[in-house]
Design an enzyme around this catalytic site. Structure first.
Site, PDB file in Angstrom:
ATOM      1  N   GLY A  13      61.540  39.845  15.787  1.00  0.00           N
ATOM      2  CA  GLY A  13      60.745  40.266  16.953  1.00  0.00           C
ATOM      3  C   GLY A  13      61.447  41.338  17.776  1.00  0.00           C
ATOM      4  O   GLY A  13      62.578  41.736  17.473  1.00  0.00           O
ATOM      5  N   HIS A 157      53.144  43.987  31.981  1.00  0.00           N
ATOM      6  CA  HIS A 157      53.879  44.033  30.713  1.00  0.00           C
ATOM      7  C   HIS A 157      53.105  44.856  29.685  1.00  0.00           C
ATOM      8  O   HIS A 157      51.916  45.114  29.836  1.00  0.00           O
ATOM      9  CB  HIS A 157      54.083  42.623  30.151  1.00  0.00           C
ATOM     10  CG  HIS A 157      55.159  41.843  30.838  1.00  0.00           C
ATOM     11  ND1 HIS A 157      54.923  41.108  31.975  1.00  0.00           N
ATOM     12  CD2 HIS A 157      56.492  41.714  30.573  1.00  0.00           C
ATOM     13  CE1 HIS A 157      56.055  40.531  32.372  1.00  0.00           C
ATOM     14  NE2 HIS A 157      57.020  40.890  31.546  1.00  0.00           N
ATOM     15  N   LYS A 161      52.120  41.632  24.685  1.00  0.00           N
ATOM     16  CA  LYS A 161      52.496  40.321  25.250  1.00  0.00           C
ATOM     17  C   LYS A 161      51.333  39.338  25.128  1.00  0.00           C
ATOM     18  O   LYS A 161      50.194  39.693  25.433  1.00  0.00           O
ATOM     19  CB  LYS A 161      52.943  40.474  26.718  1.00  0.00           C
ATOM     20  CG  LYS A 161      53.461  39.179  27.317  1.00  0.00           C
ATOM     21  CD  LYS A 161      54.323  39.409  28.535  1.00  0.00           C
ATOM     22  CE  LYS A 161      54.810  38.113  29.159  1.00  0.00           C
ATOM     23  NZ  LYS A 161      55.713  37.348  28.250  1.00  0.00           N
TER      24      LYS A 161
HETATM   25  N1  LIG Z   1      63.456  35.193  29.007  1.00  0.00           N
HETATM   26  C1  LIG Z   1      63.541  36.517  28.888  1.00  0.00           C
HETATM   27  O1  LIG Z   1      64.394  37.196  29.501  1.00  0.00           O
HETATM   28  C2  LIG Z   1      62.580  37.196  27.960  1.00  0.00           C
HETATM   29  C3  LIG Z   1      61.654  36.451  27.289  1.00  0.00           C
HETATM   30  N2  LIG Z   1      60.830  37.021  26.365  1.00  0.00           N
HETATM   31  C4  LIG Z   1      59.977  36.116  25.644  1.00  0.00           C
HETATM   32  O2  LIG Z   1      60.530  35.951  24.340  1.00  0.00           O
HETATM   33  C5  LIG Z   1      59.488  35.729  23.405  1.00  0.00           C
HETATM   34  C6  LIG Z   1      59.577  36.748  22.277  1.00  0.00           C
HETATM   35  O3  LIG Z   1      59.329  38.035  22.827  1.00  0.00           O
HETATM   36  P1  LIG Z   1      59.249  39.314  21.874  1.00  0.00           P
HETATM   37  O4  LIG Z   1      60.495  39.435  21.075  1.00  0.00           O
HETATM   38  O5  LIG Z   1      58.817  40.428  22.726  1.00  0.00           O
HETATM   39  O6  LIG Z   1      58.023  38.880  20.939  1.00  0.00           O
HETATM   40  P2  LIG Z   1      57.782  39.168  19.383  1.00  0.00           P
HETATM   41  O7  LIG Z   1      56.397  38.703  19.067  1.00  0.00           O
HETATM   42  O8  LIG Z   1      58.184  40.568  19.067  1.00  0.00           O
HETATM   43  O9  LIG Z   1      58.855  38.205  18.676  1.00  0.00           O
HETATM   44  C7  LIG Z   1      58.686  36.841  18.423  1.00  0.00           C
HETATM   45  C8  LIG Z   1      59.245  36.627  17.039  1.00  0.00           C
HETATM   46  O10 LIG Z   1      59.315  35.251  16.724  1.00  0.00           O
HETATM   47  C9  LIG Z   1      58.857  35.108  15.400  1.00  0.00           C
HETATM   48  N3  LIG Z   1      58.498  33.722  15.088  1.00  0.00           N
HETATM   49  C10 LIG Z   1      57.286  33.124  15.106  1.00  0.00           C
HETATM   50  N4  LIG Z   1      57.410  31.836  14.685  1.00  0.00           N
HETATM   51  C11 LIG Z   1      58.717  31.641  14.396  1.00  0.00           C
HETATM   52  C12 LIG Z   1      59.456  30.538  13.856  1.00  0.00           C
HETATM   53  N5  LIG Z   1      58.866  29.377  13.538  1.00  0.00           N
HETATM   54  N6  LIG Z   1      60.805  30.670  13.670  1.00  0.00           N
HETATM   55  C13 LIG Z   1      61.404  31.832  13.969  1.00  0.00           C
HETATM   56  N7  LIG Z   1      60.747  32.930  14.430  1.00  0.00           N
HETATM   57  C14 LIG Z   1      59.427  32.821  14.640  1.00  0.00           C
HETATM   58  C15 LIG Z   1      57.711  36.091  15.310  1.00  0.00           C
HETATM   59  O11 LIG Z   1      57.348  36.369  13.971  1.00  0.00           O
HETATM   60  P3  LIG Z   1      55.908  37.074  13.671  1.00  0.00           P
HETATM   61  O12 LIG Z   1      55.811  38.283  14.552  1.00  0.00           O
HETATM   62  O13 LIG Z   1      56.017  37.427  12.237  1.00  0.00           O
HETATM   63  O14 LIG Z   1      54.893  36.034  13.995  1.00  0.00           O
HETATM   64  C16 LIG Z   1      58.357  37.289  15.975  1.00  0.00           C
HETATM   65  O15 LIG Z   1      59.153  38.035  15.081  1.00  0.00           O
HETATM   66  C17 LIG Z   1      58.189  35.763  24.209  1.00  0.00           C
HETATM   67  O16 LIG Z   1      57.847  34.453  24.579  1.00  0.00           O
HETATM   68  C18 LIG Z   1      58.576  36.585  25.431  1.00  0.00           C
HETATM   69  O17 LIG Z   1      57.758  36.346  26.541  1.00  0.00           O
HETATM   70  C19 LIG Z   1      60.883  38.349  26.106  1.00  0.00           C
HETATM   71  C20 LIG Z   1      61.766  39.153  26.763  1.00  0.00           C
HETATM   72  C21 LIG Z   1      62.687  38.648  27.754  1.00  0.00           C
HETATM   73  O1  LIG Z   2      57.222  39.298  26.748  1.00  0.00           O
HETATM   74  C1  LIG Z   2      57.992  40.088  27.332  1.00  0.00           C
HETATM   75  O2  LIG Z   2      58.137  41.257  26.956  1.00  0.00           O
HETATM   76  C2  LIG Z   2      58.776  39.588  28.465  1.00  0.00           C
HETATM   77  N1  LIG Z   2      58.699  38.315  28.721  1.00  0.00           N
HETATM   78  C3  LIG Z   2      59.377  37.623  29.752  1.00  0.00           C
HETATM   79  C4  LIG Z   2      58.361  37.029  30.698  1.00  0.00           C
HETATM   80  O3  LIG Z   2      57.368  36.446  30.224  1.00  0.00           O
HETATM   81  O4  LIG Z   2      58.570  37.089  31.904  1.00  0.00           O
HETATM   82  C5  LIG Z   2      60.455  38.425  30.412  1.00  0.00           C
HETATM   83  C6  LIG Z   2      60.231  39.906  30.487  1.00  0.00           C
HETATM   84  O5  LIG Z   2      59.485  40.206  31.620  1.00  0.00           O
HETATM   85  C7  LIG Z   2      59.648  40.499  29.226  1.00  0.00           C
END
Ligand SMILES: NC(=O)C1=CN([C@@H]2O[C@H](COP(=O)(O)OP(=O)(O)OC[C@H]3O[C@@H](n4cnc5c(N)ncnc54)[C@H](OP(=O)(O)O)[C@@H]3O)[C@@H](O)[C@H]2O)C=CC1
Ligand SMILES: O=C(O)C1=N[C@H](C(=O)O)C[C@H](O)C1
Length: 275
Positions: A13, A157, A161
């Protein structure tokens, strides 16, 4: 001191790939596993190549079992279902879990809290120092102003998202509610549409905007009579969240020793809990 051995869940991801690059650039950290879901097109790929960090000999896999031996911490930015499943497995194995995944339900959070009885979990809707400082400020301002100021939280965002309100917006909402000695679940107002009637005093409102490539923007508005205070955070690069997650991963150990099991926040990691 030995390297901290890290597995990334959600490796393919946006955040997973950013984390793999950040680990490659960091001292004292070693990527030992990369997890994706069982139907992912990335399975079998070299995780470093997939992330644009150069080959690192770690193969993207769907099964956590081979990674459990010798891993210190799993950093997980995946999906709620995957995160809850993983939390149970890591708790059994006593491996630390840093959770950035958002969109978690109350049931998901309860399952994670249960897992945290057996291992150390750091969970936060936002891993950046700036947002966690903003949350501390929000709590203080809410406590100072009281109910005469209406609190609204606006977030924007990127168009990929999938959850709303963002995890950060909810974190800020919880901070605002705590400042007023309330639970967010009792005063949250979401998705206004149609004839909504006047605003309920004391409620905390949420609005979510989606579009383009916006990394993450949050504004907490305190709207009073004839005046308004706005607290704003704008993230410009996902490396901000990845670096915060790496700080959390290092924090799960005190020197060579594991921290006590428990559910910790980034405020704990960053020393902001009493701010
Ligand atoms: N707390 C923080 O600071 C932040 C939180 N986030 C959160 O993190 C999460 C991911 O964000 P982001 O990277 O942008 O999203 P993405 O959709 O790019 O990434 C999520 C990844 O997880 C994969 N995935 C799905 N199921 C599984 C599994 N069973 N095991 C392992 N991997 C799996 C997906 O695969 P596939 O795409 O093939 O389904 C994808 O590659 C979101 O919930 C987002 O809101 C994001 C940024 C900052
Ligand atoms: O999905 C995102 O991209 C992000 N997710 C987190 C959220 O749900 O607040 C953190 C960040 O803002 C980016």
């Amino acid at each position: 001191m030995t390297d901290l051995r890290i597995v990334i869940a959600g490796a393919g991801g946006r955040m997973g790939r950013t984390l793999i690059r950040a680990i490659a650039e960091s001292e004292g950290l070693k990527l030992v596993g990369a997890l994706e879901y069982s139907g992912s097109a990335h399975l079998g790929e070299d995780a470093g190549l997939m992330a644009g960090a150069g080959p690192n000999g770690v193969t993207v896999e769907s099964d956590v079992a081979p990674s459990l031996n010798g891993t210190d911490v799993v950093i997980d930015f995946s999906t709620p279902a995957a995160t809850v499943r993983l939390a149970g497995r890591l708790a059994e194995a006593g491996i630390a879990h840093v959770i950035g995944t958002t969109g978690l339900s109350n049931e998901d959070n309860a399952a994670i809290a249960d897992a945290a009885l057996r291992t150390v979990i750091v969970k936060s809707g936002n891993m950046s120092l700036g947002v966690n400082l903003l949350a501390a400020l929000t709590r203080r301002v809410a406590a100072t102003l009281g109910d005469d100021f209406d609190i609204e939280i606006v977030e924007m965002h990127h168009n990929r998202k999938v959850d709303a309100p963002s995890g950060t917006a909810l974190l800020l909402g919880e901070a605002a509610a705590a400042g007023r000695n309330r639970k967010l679940d009792d005063c949250s107002e979401r998705g206004r549409d149609g004839i909504t009637g006047p605003r309920v005093k004391g409620n905390i409102g949420f609005a979510s905007l989606r579009g383009g490539s916006v990394v993450g923007e949050h504004m907490v508005i305190f709207a009073g009579t004839s005046e308004r205070i706005e607290l704003v955070h704008k993230a410009e690069d996902r490396a901000l969240f990845a670096n915060g997650a790496l700080v959390a991963a290092r924090w799960t150990k005190c020197g060579e020793t594991k921290r006590e099991p428990g559910l910790y926040s980034m405020a704990d990691v960053l020393g902001l809990a009493d701010f």
